[in-house]
Scaffold this active site. Structure first.
Site, mmCIF file in Angstrom:
data_model
loop_
_atom_site.group_PDB
_atom_site.id
_atom_site.type_symbol
_atom_site.label_atom_id
_atom_site.label_comp_id
_atom_site.label_asym_id
_atom_site.label_seq_id
_atom_site.Cartn_x
_atom_site.Cartn_y
_atom_site.Cartn_z
ATOM 1 N N ALA A 16 0.810 -1.222 0.000
ATOM 2 C CA ALA A 16 0.000 0.000 0.000
ATOM 3 C C ALA A 16 0.842 1.270 0.000
ATOM 4 O O ALA A 16 0.860 2.026 -0.978
ATOM 5 C CB ALA A 16 -0.956 -0.028 1.194
ATOM 6 N N GLU A 38 10.875 -5.380 -2.536
ATOM 7 C CA GLU A 38 9.766 -6.110 -1.913
ATOM 8 C C GLU A 38 10.220 -7.525 -1.553
ATOM 9 O O GLU A 38 10.653 -8.263 -2.428
ATOM 10 C CB GLU A 38 8.550 -6.154 -2.841
ATOM 11 N N CYS A 48 -6.648 -6.131 1.174
ATOM 12 C CA CYS A 48 -7.958 -6.106 1.826
ATOM 13 C C CYS A 48 -8.960 -7.033 1.143
ATOM 14 O O CYS A 48 -10.000 -7.358 1.711
ATOM 15 C CB CYS A 48 -8.511 -4.681 1.846
ATOM 16 N N ASP A 286 1.629 0.668 7.907
ATOM 17 C CA ASP A 286 1.290 -0.023 9.147
ATOM 18 C C ASP A 286 2.409 0.004 10.182
ATOM 19 O O ASP A 286 2.172 -0.263 11.360
ATOM 20 C CB ASP A 286 0.931 -1.484 8.853
#
Length: 557
Positions: A16, A38, A48, A286
């Site tokens: 995100a 990544e 989600c 997050d």
């Protein structure tokens, strides 16, 4: 190698926040080199949506992979390196040490600006039997594939944790025809909300056959015919697969080792432009700790919406700092669907306000999601919390069968805009019978809050045990008889008869008025107050207070 004269923006974490930052960076600069690191095999995927693919509601796996390294290269000229782990950051030399997980080779990548967006990882506590391969967590497309494959042959599923993801997983396993056991340490589902606002969801889960184990935590796992989940109460649940959904922790070891300042729970501390304590390094998503919009205290909000906006803000501050808008703070606005019901929250809950010691007032109102005379009207409940000194909205929760998303978004906007309860009362919202009411339930919440502030009503949250109190049920006689108020001392006088029969009440004793939804009880309280009685009204009505497990459960009016 670092090429002199070329600005290099490096992003660690490609979901995100990271993907959003990289895409925005390219739109702001065609000249910059942009590299995305990544650790997983996928980049820019819709995490989600993972539960809904497991349950088959989303049919195409490819639709979850928003972008691939190839499409990002073609569209944005990004150097995306998947299955590559950032193992160290050297802030002095401004370089990141990365390792290719397939080959084991390593290299240093130099940066001019670095964004850390490592996200969070699901909690997996050191319980007995926790390493059983039938116990899953859900974070990535790979996790999703493993759970979907295991569910194909499973008959019974245990979901540990009844938060947002846990409820979504329980719903989707029911959709697959599984027998679902849902375990939650607290005495309610959806712990961020206040318990009365979750009763509808509990009822909906039971209606669809989900077995709820509330107020009971997981103690460990054992091997049996399937996998045995031992609860702290001593109860045992046998399942063919288990999904752990008991929270997340920030994945910040890389940041800690690089000397970045961390908060008390391990989150990366950032300022209003997502800058960390180390020059040239930003963080988002997050893994970060930001300011709470309502209180100003430091908080973490592991949600996709804030992560995407934070990533965009980082790119703005890196490439066009003069136009970058500071991050205003987090509200924690969230919503979940559970079969035919939904619930959402924004801002602070009552239990959170109580724990903080902050003064507040609250009302709960019920109505339909659109005009009651138009076919298909569904019940809706709003709980509003506000500051008694300033009248500013502090938080809200909404639960119902339709229209929850619209109201929680309006209330989140109200908090963000610094609106008061009077502002809510005067909001001009779209009205036509298929969509809403002339006085929307958001307006009603503002009206009710204003009435409370102005002393027109004295709300009460629970039915009192005081034997001196007269509990007055003003519902129609048929309803008060067939579904009596769960209280030993009740006087039933239907509202149309109250003015004529008010003399049946003892004027020397206090009165609490009750009805199904709260509105009629308020009307009754106004009548009695003007007759000189000491009267309070049950806010939100019995619908907001009766546990669906109780034999006194009321039908939906």
């Amino acid at each position: 190698m670092h090429t002199p004269g070329s600005f290099h923006f490096v992003v660690v974490g490609g979901v995100a926040a990271g993907a959003s930052a990289a895409a925005r960076a390219r739109r702001l600069s065609e000249a910059a080199r942009i590299t995305v690191i990544e650790r997983g095999p996928d980049v820019s995927f819709a995490n989600c949506g993972l539960p809904y693919f497991i349950g088959g509601e989303i049919g195409s796996r490819a639709s979850l992979a928003v972008q691939t390294p190839q499409t990002l290269k073609a569209l944005l000229d990004l150097d995306v390196r998947t299955s590559t782990e950032a193992v160290a950051v050297d802030p002095v030399a401004r370089r990141v040490h990365v390792r290719c997980l397939a080959s084991g080779t390593t290299e240093w990548i130099y940066y001019d600006r670095l964004l850390l967006a490592p996200g969070a990882v699901p909690l997996r506590p050191a319980l007995p039997g926790i390493d059983d391969p039938r116990i899953f967590t859900l974070r990535s497309l790979h996790d999703m594939d493993r759970i979907k494959a295991a569910a194909a042959s499973a008959r019974k599923v245990a979901v540990i944790g009844a938060g947002f993801i846990g409820l979504e997983m329980a719903e989707q396993f029911v959709r697959l025809g599984k027998q679902v056991e849902l375990v939650e340490l607290l005495d309610q589902v959806l712990p961020p909300l206040d318990r009365p606002m979750t009763l509808l969801l509990e009822d909906e889960l039971r209606r669809h056959g989900v077995a709820l184990h509330l107020g009971d935590g997981i103690a460990g796992f054992e091997d049996g015919k399937g996998i045995v989940c031992r609860l702290e109460s001593g109860a045992a649940i046998e399942a063919d697969l288990v999904v752990l959904s008991i929270g997340v922790r920030p994945d910040t070891a890389l940041a800690r080792d690089a000397g970045l300042r961390l908060g008390p729970r391990g989150h990366i501390v950032v300022d209003e432009y997502m800058r960390t304590s180390v020059d040239g390094i930003y963080a988002a998503g997050d893994a970060v700790e930001v300011e709470d919009l309502v209180s100003g205290v430091r908080t973490s909000v592991p949600l996709g919406g804030p992560a995407n906006r934070q990533g965009r803000l980082v790119a703005d501050h890196v490439f066009v700092p003069e136009r970058a808008v500071r991050y205003p703070g987090a509200l924690g606005t969230a919503i979940v669907r559970v079969f035919d019901a939904s619930a959402g929250i924004t801002g602070w809950s009552e239990k959170r306000l109580r724990a903080s010691g902050r003064p507040f007032r609250t009302v709960t109102v019920n109505d339909n999601h659109h005009a009651g005379y138009f076919p298909g009207a569904k019940p809706l409940m709003v709980k509003l919390l506000w500051d008694p000194e300033t009248d500013l909205v502090l938080g809200a929760q909404v639960a119902g069968a339709a229209g929850v998303d619209k109201r929680i978004d309006v209330l989140a906007t109200a908090i963000s805009g610094g609106m008061s309860i009077d502002d809510l009362a005067q909001l001009e919202l779209a009205y036509a019978p298929p969509f809403g009411s002339a006085k929307d339930i958001v307006n009603l919440a503002g009206f009710a809050a204003g009435n409370t502030r102005d002393g027109l009503v004295d709300p009460v949250d629970v039915l009192p045990d005081d034997p001196e109190v007269q509990v007055l049920d003003v519902r129609p006689l048929a309803l008060s008889t067939s579904h009596p108020v769960p209280h030993p001392r009740v006087i039933a006088i239907p509202m149309p008869e109250l003015r004529r029969r008010a003399g049946e009440l003892d004027p020397a004793r206090p009165v609490v008025t009750v009805c199904a939804l709260g509105k009629t009880a308020y009307f009754a309280a106004r009548i009695l107050a003007q007759k000189g009685l000491r009267v309070r009204s049950l806010t939100g009505g019995l619908r907001a207070r009766i546990d669906p497990r109780s034999p006194a459960k009321l039908p939906t009016p």
